[in-house]
Scaffold this motif. Structure first.
Motif, PDB file in Angstrom:
ATOM      1  N   GLN A   1       0.856  -1.180   0.000  1.00  0.00           N
ATOM      2  CA  GLN A   1       0.000   0.000   0.000  1.00  0.00           C
ATOM      3  C   GLN A   1       0.894   1.232   0.000  1.00  0.00           C
ATOM      4  N   GLU A   2       0.274   2.349   0.300  1.00  0.00           N
ATOM      5  CA  GLU A   2       1.032   3.585   0.369  1.00  0.00           C
ATOM      6  C   GLU A   2       1.952   3.588   1.587  1.00  0.00           C
ATOM      7  N   PRO A   3       3.190   4.090   1.472  1.00  0.00           N
ATOM      8  CA  PRO A   3       4.092   4.168   2.613  1.00  0.00           C
ATOM      9  C   PRO A   3       3.643   5.213   3.617  1.00  0.00           C
ATOM     10  N   GLN A   4       4.036   5.012   4.879  1.00  0.00           N
ATOM     11  CA  GLN A   4       3.712   5.973   5.927  1.00  0.00           C
ATOM     12  C   GLN A   4       5.008   6.463   6.577  1.00  0.00           C
ATOM     13  N   ASP A   5       5.915   6.923   5.739  1.00  0.00           N
ATOM     14  CA  ASP A   5       7.231   7.302   6.237  1.00  0.00           C
ATOM     15  C   ASP A   5       7.266   8.719   6.804  1.00  0.00           C
ATOM     16  N   LYS A   6       6.100   9.372   6.886  1.00  0.00           N
ATOM     17  CA  LYS A   6       6.066  10.715   7.457  1.00  0.00           C
ATOM     18  C   LYS A   6       5.774  10.694   8.960  1.00  0.00           C
ATOM     19  N   VAL A   7       5.489   9.489   9.485  1.00  0.00           N
ATOM     20  CA  VAL A   7       5.092   9.375  10.877  1.00  0.00           C
ATOM     21  C   VAL A   7       6.333   9.203  11.757  1.00  0.00           C
ATOM     22  N   THR A   8       6.424   9.957  12.819  1.00  0.00           N
ATOM     23  CA  THR A   8       7.559   9.831  13.728  1.00  0.00           C
ATOM     24  C   THR A   8       7.373   8.622  14.631  1.00  0.00           C
ATOM     25  N   PRO A   9       8.474   7.978  15.083  1.00  0.00           N
ATOM     26  CA  PRO A   9       8.362   6.811  15.948  1.00  0.00           C
ATOM     27  C   PRO A   9       7.574   7.082  17.226  1.00  0.00           C
ATOM     28  N   GLU A  10       7.656   8.324  17.739  1.00  0.00           N
ATOM     29  CA  GLU A  10       6.951   8.639  18.980  1.00  0.00           C
ATOM     30  C   GLU A  10       5.435   8.582  18.795  1.00  0.00           C
ATOM     31  N   LYS A  11       4.961   8.990  17.611  1.00  0.00           N
ATOM     32  CA  LYS A  11       3.526   9.012  17.368  1.00  0.00           C
ATOM     33  C   LYS A  11       3.026   7.715  16.738  1.00  0.00           C
ATOM     34  N   TYR A  12       3.926   6.981  16.166  1.00  0.00           N
ATOM     35  CA  TYR A  12       3.548   5.725  15.538  1.00  0.00           C
ATOM     36  C   TYR A  12       3.143   4.726  16.614  1.00  0.00           C
ATOM     37  N   PHE A  13       2.498   3.653  16.207  1.00  0.00           N
ATOM     38  CA  PHE A  13       2.015   2.619  17.128  1.00  0.00           C
ATOM     39  C   PHE A  13       0.949   3.164  18.085  1.00  0.00           C
ATOM     40  N   SER A  14       0.222   4.179  17.668  1.00  0.00           N
ATOM     41  CA  SER A  14      -0.843   4.729  18.509  1.00  0.00           C
ATOM     42  C   SER A  14      -2.228   4.315  18.021  1.00  0.00           C
ATOM     43  N   ALA A  15      -2.277   3.654  16.864  1.00  0.00           N
ATOM     44  CA  ALA A  15      -3.555   3.261  16.295  1.00  0.00           C
ATOM     45  C   ALA A  15      -3.478   1.841  15.755  1.00  0.00           C
ATOM     46  N   GLU A  16      -4.615   1.214  15.702  1.00  0.00           N
ATOM     47  CA  GLU A  16      -4.717  -0.152  15.178  1.00  0.00           C
ATOM     48  C   GLU A  16      -4.062  -0.275  13.800  1.00  0.00           C
ATOM     49  N   ALA A  17      -4.290   0.718  12.932  1.00  0.00           N
ATOM     50  CA  ALA A  17      -3.744   0.668  11.577  1.00  0.00           C
ATOM     51  C   ALA A  17      -2.222   0.665  11.577  1.00  0.00           C
ATOM     52  N   ASP A  18      -1.595   1.351  12.554  1.00  0.00           N
ATOM     53  CA  ASP A  18      -0.136   1.360  12.643  1.00  0.00           C
ATOM     54  C   ASP A  18       0.391  -0.046  12.899  1.00  0.00           C
ATOM     55  N   LEU A  19      -0.260  -0.751  13.804  1.00  0.00           N
ATOM     56  CA  LEU A  19       0.170  -2.101  14.143  1.00  0.00           C
ATOM     57  C   LEU A  19      -0.011  -3.043  12.952  1.00  0.00           C
ATOM     58  N   ALA A  20      -1.131  -2.888  12.264  1.00  0.00           N
ATOM     59  CA  ALA A  20      -1.401  -3.731  11.096  1.00  0.00           C
ATOM     60  C   ALA A  20      -0.355  -3.520  10.011  1.00  0.00           C
ATOM     61  N   ALA A  21       0.015  -2.261   9.784  1.00  0.00           N
ATOM     62  CA  ALA A  21       0.980  -1.941   8.737  1.00  0.00           C
ATOM     63  C   ALA A  21       2.379  -2.437   9.089  1.00  0.00           C
ATOM     64  N   TYR A  22       2.748  -2.273  10.350  1.00  0.00           N
ATOM     65  CA  TYR A  22       4.103  -2.672  10.757  1.00  0.00           C
ATOM     66  C   TYR A  22       4.270  -4.184  10.699  1.00  0.00           C
ATOM     67  N   THR A  23       3.318  -4.925  11.225  1.00  0.00           N
ATOM     68  CA  THR A  23       3.475  -6.377  11.277  1.00  0.00           C
ATOM     69  C   THR A  23       3.522  -6.993   9.883  1.00  0.00           C
ATOM     70  N   ILE A  24       2.679  -6.527   8.969  1.00  0.00           N
ATOM     71  CA  ILE A  24       2.612  -7.169   7.660  1.00  0.00           C
ATOM     72  C   ILE A  24       3.907  -7.007   6.882  1.00  0.00           C
ATOM     73  N   GLN A  25       4.647  -5.936   7.151  1.00  0.00           N
ATOM     74  CA  GLN A  25       5.884  -5.749   6.385  1.00  0.00           C
ATOM     75  C   GLN A  25       6.967  -6.733   6.807  1.00  0.00           C
ATOM     76  N   TYR A  26       6.756  -7.425   7.938  1.00  0.00           N
ATOM     77  CA  TYR A  26       7.752  -8.413   8.377  1.00  0.00           C
ATOM     78  C   TYR A  26       7.252  -9.843   8.234  1.00  0.00           C
ATOM     79  N   TYR A  27       6.233 -10.023   7.418  1.00  0.00           N
ATOM     80  CA  TYR A  27       5.827 -11.368   7.034  1.00  0.00           C
ATOM     81  C   TYR A  27       6.920 -11.926   6.118  1.00  0.00           C
ATOM     82  N   ASN A  28       7.661 -12.881   6.590  1.00  0.00           N
ATOM     83  CA  ASN A  28       8.726 -13.461   5.755  1.00  0.00           C
ATOM     84  C   ASN A  28       8.584 -14.971   5.670  1.00  0.00           C
ATOM     85  N   PHE A  29       7.335 -15.434   5.633  1.00  0.00           N
ATOM     86  CA  PHE A  29       7.083 -16.862   5.552  1.00  0.00           C
ATOM     87  C   PHE A  29       7.549 -17.411   4.206  1.00  0.00           C
ATOM     88  N   GLN A  30       7.897 -18.681   4.209  1.00  0.00           N
ATOM     89  CA  GLN A  30       8.341 -19.328   2.984  1.00  0.00           C
ATOM     90  C   GLN A  30       7.211 -19.302   1.960  1.00  0.00           C
TER      91      GLN A  30
END
Length: 657
Positions: free
Chosen positions: A21-50
């Motif tokens: 999807q669209e990147p969210q590289d404008k969000v600072t680490p301090e404000k990130y992880f404050s919403a459900e969508a932040d968690l969803a976006a972060y976790t999916i980028q580290y899906y490295n299943f075979q």
């Protein structure tokens, strides 16, 4: 940071359901992880299943079993040539994925406990649960590659003293228990369905299945490597004995096997009646690309949501530019790989008897009549997942079928040759567009299948109890029913001759000894059901099934004296002294021997050989240099090398028990 443990803070790139999807590289680490969508976006980028890597060519995961007794590529692996696999050839000491997970926990858990994350509470919990699965998956990959590992639960600061202490390796049983503990945390948080309602993300069933895989792996690894340098307190184990002071092999083995049964049963009972139907139709799709055999298309469909057995799958999209190119091989040629004769011969006749049994109905002369004849009356799985003499590769735009050419056995390169003659059909779609156009492949990949839970339970049960119980019996019969094989597995066990099976199945052995016919047949079922899914080496590794390999010749289909010898008389060339041949000589075998075609500059001409050090991957010299208290003396490193390997790059393995 020391090596890969000092990776930088991850960039915040959002993905959803395995598609960008669209990147969210404008969000600072301090404000990130404050919403459900932040968690969803972060976790999916580290899906490295075979799975199939986007943009990849070749056969992808469908060739990951190359270099085992199941599949052979055009070129052999250094794993089977002691002395040629060397320290420094790779660096498995990579904890970057672990650090990404730990960074998430460091930032998210305090906010979660304080109630500072907005969104649907169940979804917030779910995404935290996903990250526990991802850390468990990362650690399991490390466990399989290097065994003993350091255990990190936080993103460590860039301070050498802290990192040096944290780098000390923990005994493998503690690592495995840590993985199970992470999965237990995940099970308390995950929902039975993902927030999106699809199965392209982790769910509770996925965590349960994966938990059974980890527990079975470790229980059987410790059982079959018991007393050796590869397990805590074994002869020559290089670890810190103080860290293994409380290690009891039998207690640990039984614990892991019990846990494997418990987790596998919860999944197995839920899905044993929901396995995808096998209509036993050889061609899995019609001219409109509609499924004619759900069991076949479960491995190649563009939409795998319709298969309950697929607990999680990877999706691709032409519209979003997330595609692959593997159908260009699967639908065109031999893909530079092939099932081995050993794998093919492991498949039973439909009546449940091995092909060598006098009452099986098998006729060895069928082998001279071609692939279709060879595979007749056999377990459905080998018939529908192998390209035959008249297999359809794909349907053209006007609906006309295009057929597979058997002569890929004699032509092509490392990407196109049918190496053994038994060409891989599992995962093959029938789309003309996917085979013709680059970056057009959208066939999915089943990342986790519920059928594995049945296999995991069956094996753990036999390893733990010495026999199958009622649950294992029901699971086994369900798998054999789908495979169109007699459900009387006891008759199969009674007819099994281990010396015959050992000719083409390394899983007949553990630590250079033949296993019981019952355990072997459980392993056979696993081999046949999971063929082509890239899991064979992990099984051979945990069973310690390679000690006996010394001059093993990989073979394929019957060529000399067959219809193919006549059919390809004009193109077949044998060169017993040079490099121009395209077929192994009849003097060696009537069967294709892919590593005896070219005799010169060929380290595998005399067959596969093995040394036990190769069960684990060596750490490179740089790891010892960075973790040494005296940088000029590698022996002062707080990290020890894996059994049978030195600390200096370029060194091969030495003998080890």
């Amino acid at each position: 940071m020391l090596g890969a443990m000092l990776s930088a803070m991850p960039a915040f790139v959002s993905c959803n359901d395995y598609l960008d999807q669209e990147p969210q590289d404008k969000v600072t680490p301090e404000k990130y992880f404050s919403a459900e969508a932040d968690l969803a976006a972060y976790t999916i980028q580290y899906y490295n299943f075979q799975s199939i890597n986007p943009g990849s060519y070749g056969m992808g995961v469908w060739a990951y079993d190359n270099g085992t007794d199941n599949q052979a590529g055009k070129n052999a692996s250094n794993r089977w040539d002691p002395g040629q696999w060397k320290v420094g050839d790779s660096n498995p000491w990579n904890f970057e994925q672990v650090r990404h997970c730990n960074y998430f926990f460091d930032k998210v858990l305090p906010k979660y406990e304080a109630g500072q994350i907005t969104g649907v509470a169940a979804n917030v919990k779910h995404y935290i649960g996903e990250m526990y699965v991802l850390r468990a998956y990362a650690y399991f990959s490390l466990l399989q590659n290097i065994g003993d590992c350091p255990i990190f639960e936080t993103a460590l600061p860039d301070e050498e003293s802290v990192l040096m202490e944290a780098s000390k390796r923990q005994p493998r049983n503690k690592v495995a228990r840590f993985i199970l503990a992470d999965l237990d945390k995940a099970l308390d948080l995950l929902s039975t369905t993902s927030p999106s309602g699809t199965r392209v993300r982790i769910t509770r069933d996925v965590a349960l299945l994966f938990r059974s895989r980890v527990a079975l792996y470790e229980g059987t690894f410790e059982k079959h490597h018991k007393g050796t340098a590869f397990v805590p307190n074994g002869n020559g184990w290089p670890g810190d004995k103080a860290l293994a002071a409380d290690y009891n092999a039998d207690t640990e083995i039984n614990f892991f096997l019990d846990e494997a049964m418990k987790s596998a049963k919860e999944v197995g009972d839920k899905y044993v009646g929901k396995l995808s139907e096998n209509t036993d139709v050889a061609e899995g799709m019609d001219v409109n690309l509609a499924s004619k055999n759900p069991y076949y298309t479960m491995f190649c469909d563009e939409n795998m949501e319709q298969y309950p057995e697929v607990l999680m799958w990877r999706q691709y999209s032409l519209a979003k530019g997330v595609t692959h190119n593997i159908q260009m091989q699967l639908e065109r040629n031999g893909g530079g790989t092939g099932w081995t004769r050993g794998l093919v011969n492991s498949f039973l006749m439909a009546n449940g008897l091995p092909i060598y049994d006098a009452n099986s109905g098998y006729d060895a002369n069928w082998e001279t009549q071609g692939i279709d004849a060879t595979l007749q009356q056999r377990d459905s799985r080998i018939r529908i997942f192998t390209k035959g003499d008249k297999s359809v590769d794909y349907y053209s735009a006007n609906g006309a079928p295009l057929y597979y050419e058997i002569d890929w056995l004699l032509k092509g390169d490392s990407e196109t040759r049918a190496v053994t003659g038994f060409a891989v059909k599992k995962g093959k779609h029938y789309s003309a567009g996917m085979q013709l156009n680059h970056h057009y492949g959208t066939s999915g990949f089943p990342v986790f299948l519920a059928s594995e839970a049945l296999l995991n339970y069956m094996e753990a049960c036999v390893e733990r109890k010495g026999d199958v119980d009622g649950t294992a019996e029901a699971y086994w019969q369900a798998l054999r029913t789908r495979a169109k094989v007699s459900t009387d597995f006891r008759a199969t066990v009674a007819a099994t001759q281990m010396a015959k099976e050992a000719e083409g199945d390394w899983g007949a052995y553990s630590h250079n000894k033949l296993v019981s016919p019952l355990l072997y047949n459980v392993r056979r079922e696993r081999r046949n059901e999971l063929m082509g899914l890239g899991m064979r080496w992990a099984d051979l590794q945990r069973w310690r099934s390679c000690d006996q390999i010394n001059g093993y010749q990989v073979e394929g289909m019957h060529y000399w004296g067959s219809v193919y010898e006549t059919q390809f008389a004009g193109t077949c060339k044998v060169d017993e002294v040079g490099e121009t041949g395209n077929m192994s000589p009849q003097s060696k075998s009537v069967y294709v021997r892919p590593y005896q075609i070219v005799p010169v500059k060929n380290r595998f001409y005399d067959g596969y050989k093995f040394t036990p050090a190769h069960y684990l991957t060596p750490l490179p010299q740089s790891v010892f240099r960075k973790t040494a208290t005296n940088k000029s003396d590698l022996t002062t490193s707080v990290v020890y090398q894996n059994p049978g390997w030195g600390r200096v790059d370029g060194e091969g393995a030495t003998a080890v028990e």
